[in-house]
Design an enzyme around this catalytic site. Structure first.
Site, PDB file in Angstrom:
ATOM      1  N   GLY A 182       0.827  -1.215   0.000  1.00 51.90           N
ATOM      2  CA  GLY A 182       0.000   0.000   0.000  1.00 51.90           C
ATOM      3  C   GLY A 182       0.849   1.247   0.000  1.00 51.90           C
ATOM      4  O   GLY A 182       2.054   1.186  -0.240  1.00 51.90           O
ATOM      5  N   ASN A 183       0.222   2.379   0.232  1.00 53.38           N
ATOM      6  CA  ASN A 183       0.975   3.646   0.275  1.00 53.38           C
ATOM      7  C   ASN A 183       0.351   4.573   1.322  1.00 53.38           C
ATOM      8  O   ASN A 183      -0.670   4.250   1.917  1.00 53.38           O
ATOM      9  CB  ASN A 183       1.013   4.291  -1.117  1.00 53.38           C
ATOM     10  CG  ASN A 183      -0.365   4.599  -1.635  1.00 53.38           C
ATOM     11  OD1 ASN A 183      -1.067   5.441  -1.084  1.00 53.38           O
ATOM     12  ND2 ASN A 183      -0.780   3.900  -2.686  1.00 53.38           N
ATOM     13  N   ARG A 184       0.981   5.718   1.512  1.00 53.67           N
ATOM     14  CA  ARG A 184       0.604   6.608   2.616  1.00 53.67           C
ATOM     15  C   ARG A 184      -0.502   7.611   2.274  1.00 53.67           C
ATOM     16  O   ARG A 184      -0.758   8.506   3.068  1.00 53.67           O
ATOM     17  CB  ARG A 184       1.826   7.431   3.038  1.00 53.67           C
ATOM     18  CG  ARG A 184       2.862   6.674   3.768  1.00 53.67           C
ATOM     19  CD  ARG A 184       3.911   7.660   4.258  1.00 53.67           C
ATOM     20  NE  ARG A 184       5.238   7.091   4.230  1.00 53.67           N
ATOM     21  CZ  ARG A 184       5.718   6.274   5.153  1.00 53.67           C
ATOM     22  NH1 ARG A 184       4.976   5.929   6.177  1.00 53.67           N
ATOM     23  NH2 ARG A 184       6.938   5.807   5.046  1.00 53.67           N
ATOM     24  N   SER A 185      -1.126   7.504   1.141  1.00 54.72           N
ATOM     25  CA  SER A 185      -2.144   8.502   0.786  1.00 54.72           C
ATOM     26  C   SER A 185      -3.252   8.544   1.851  1.00 54.72           C
ATOM     27  O   SER A 185      -3.755   7.502   2.279  1.00 54.72           O
ATOM     28  CB  SER A 185      -2.747   8.147  -0.576  1.00 54.72           C
ATOM     29  OG  SER A 185      -3.829   8.994  -0.836  1.00 54.72           O
TER      30      SER A 185
END
Ligand code: CTP
Length: 413
Positions: free
Chosen positions: A211-214
């Site tokens: 995943g990512n930090r958005s």
């Protein structure tokens, strides 16, 4: 007014059960450094006592034009205000505003005010949809009053529908955005807008994902501003922080890039504006294990994850438009979070990305060192397919959202 001077905000409170939420609104605005004065209607005091509003605002509270007559209070409060926000606004107070009444301190204040007036309706769905209320809302909007869309959800009783007061922090954010110059003109009525937001998650097994930090904040802020400008807004959201759903918007929750691509492909043909603010994973694991992978047993699969490319949703939508599956008049906006390197600046990388993706506008920003991801503020450049570069100065994500929509306006007009 100097930049750091507190702004004078009048919080009008009318007599509905959501009056209790006005306490949080007052506290939120005060904590951000603004000078807040509460002007309730007499019936609002059936829900929350004057002492509560006095303690929270640090100012005396009165409801009538006959208090502090020597200070000409009925005129002064409105004259001195930088913004008036009425939350909650009942059907009754809106009717009185439309009629130009001045039979209590709040309506007298609004009659005097030349600053932005923001009305935040809260009532039962039937009252909201009543033709009298709808006509009053339309009249107020014609006169330049900002009437926010009510939120959809649980009302006082067991019923649900449009009519809920948006969350106090959402209201506070919009009030501050208006004070910072955000345009909330309701001229996006009849426009359909699709916004992707948040980050996608690409599963490795039932418990692990890439995943990512958005946080989804910029996408949600865009949805809020578009909805309050009157658009019919659909959000396709991946993982986000725990944010309240923007009032007046519909939300589809998805997990992976492929799911997001599926929803966007289905919805794109009916949109006037498509804004891709999501942080979409470019790659996903080549396969997803049906059961949790275990250390000591699945080490090879856990230590080396083989990836395949995800669909590029933005580029695909542009291609659909080229082929006629999406109307040629649909405006497509992309985002780019870039870092520069020794040879190429973040702006140059973003300009190259705009050309590669083929969208009409691209909101670009520089990331890294705590910038942008998960933050409440943003800044960067709004790039046009015609080569234009507009600097977007540091501002809340709501102010930046309003700038992006203004950029869309410029393009469409
Ligand atoms: N985007 C998308 N689908 C993808 C990847 C990105 O729709 N699979 C969209 C994003 O929502 C954003 C824009 O494309 O609007 C740019 O995203 P970004 O990740 O910066 O683009 P990439 O093409 O992945 O470029 P990079 O190689 O710099 O990561």
């Amino acid at each position: 007014m100097s930049e750091n001077q507190p702004r004078r905000i009048v919080v009008g409170v009318s007599g509905g059960i959501a009056a209790y939420k006005a306490c949080h609104l007052v506290r939120d605005l005060k904590e951000a450094g603004d000078d807040v004065r509460v002007v309730p209607t007499p019936s609002a005091l059936n829900f929350v006592g004057a002492a509560t509003f006095e303690a929270l605002s640090g100012h005396p509270v009165s409801t009538t034009v006959f208090d502090a007559v020597d200070e000409v209070q009925h005129v002064r409060v409105g004259q001195e205000a930088d913004a008036v926000v009425i939350a909650p606004a009942t059907a009754d107070v809106m009717a009185r505003l439309v009629a130009g009444r001045a039979d209590d301190l709040l309506t007298a204040t609004v009659l005097v005010a030349t600053c932005p007036v923001i009305v935040v309706p809260a009532m039962h769905t039937e009252m909201w949809w009543n033709p009298a209320t709808q006509a009053n809302v339309a009249t107020l909007r014609e006169r330049g009053v900002i009437v926010l869309e009510p939120a959809h959800g649980r009302l006082t009783g067991k019923d649900t529908g449009p009519g809920r007061l948006p969350e106090p922090d959402q209201i506070a954010e919009l009030v501050r955005a208006v004070l910072d110059g955000a345009d909330l003109t309701p001229d996006w009525r009849g426009r359909k807008v699709l916004i992707t937001a948040g980050g996608t998650q690409e599963n490795l097994d039932p418990v692990r994902f890439l995943g990512n930090r958005s946080s989804g904040r910029q996408g949600f802020a865009l949805a809020e501003i578009a909805a309050h400008r009157g658009a019919e807004v659909t959000i396709v959201a991946g993982a986000t922080d725990d944010l309240p759903t923007p009032s007046g918007a519909r939300i589809h929750r998805v997990t992976s890039a492929r799911e997001m691509a599926g929803v966007v492909e289905k919805r794109a043909p009916e949109q006037d504006v498509i804004i891709m603010a999501a942080a979409v994973a470019d790659f996903r694991p080549v396969s997803e294990a049906g059961a949790k992978m275990k250390k000591g047993q699945d080490d090879a699969a856990l230590m080396t994850v083989e990836l395949v490319e995800n669909p590029d949703i933005l580029a695909t939508t542009v291609e659909q438009r080229r082929q006629g599956a999406v109307p040629v008049g649909t405006t497509i906006v992309g985002f780019a979070a870039e870092t520069g390197d020794a040879d190429t600046s973040a702006l140059e990388f973003a300009q190259a990305k705009l050309r590669r993706k083929g969208c009409d506008l691209l909101m670009a920003n520089e990331v890294g060192e705590g910038k942008v991801f998960g933050q409440a503020r943003n800044q960067g450049w709004l790039l046009g397919a015609d080569g234009s570069v507009e600097e977007v100065p540091d501002g809340s994500k709501h102010v930046v959202a309003a700038r992006i929509l203004a950029g869309v306006d410029k393009l469409r007009n």
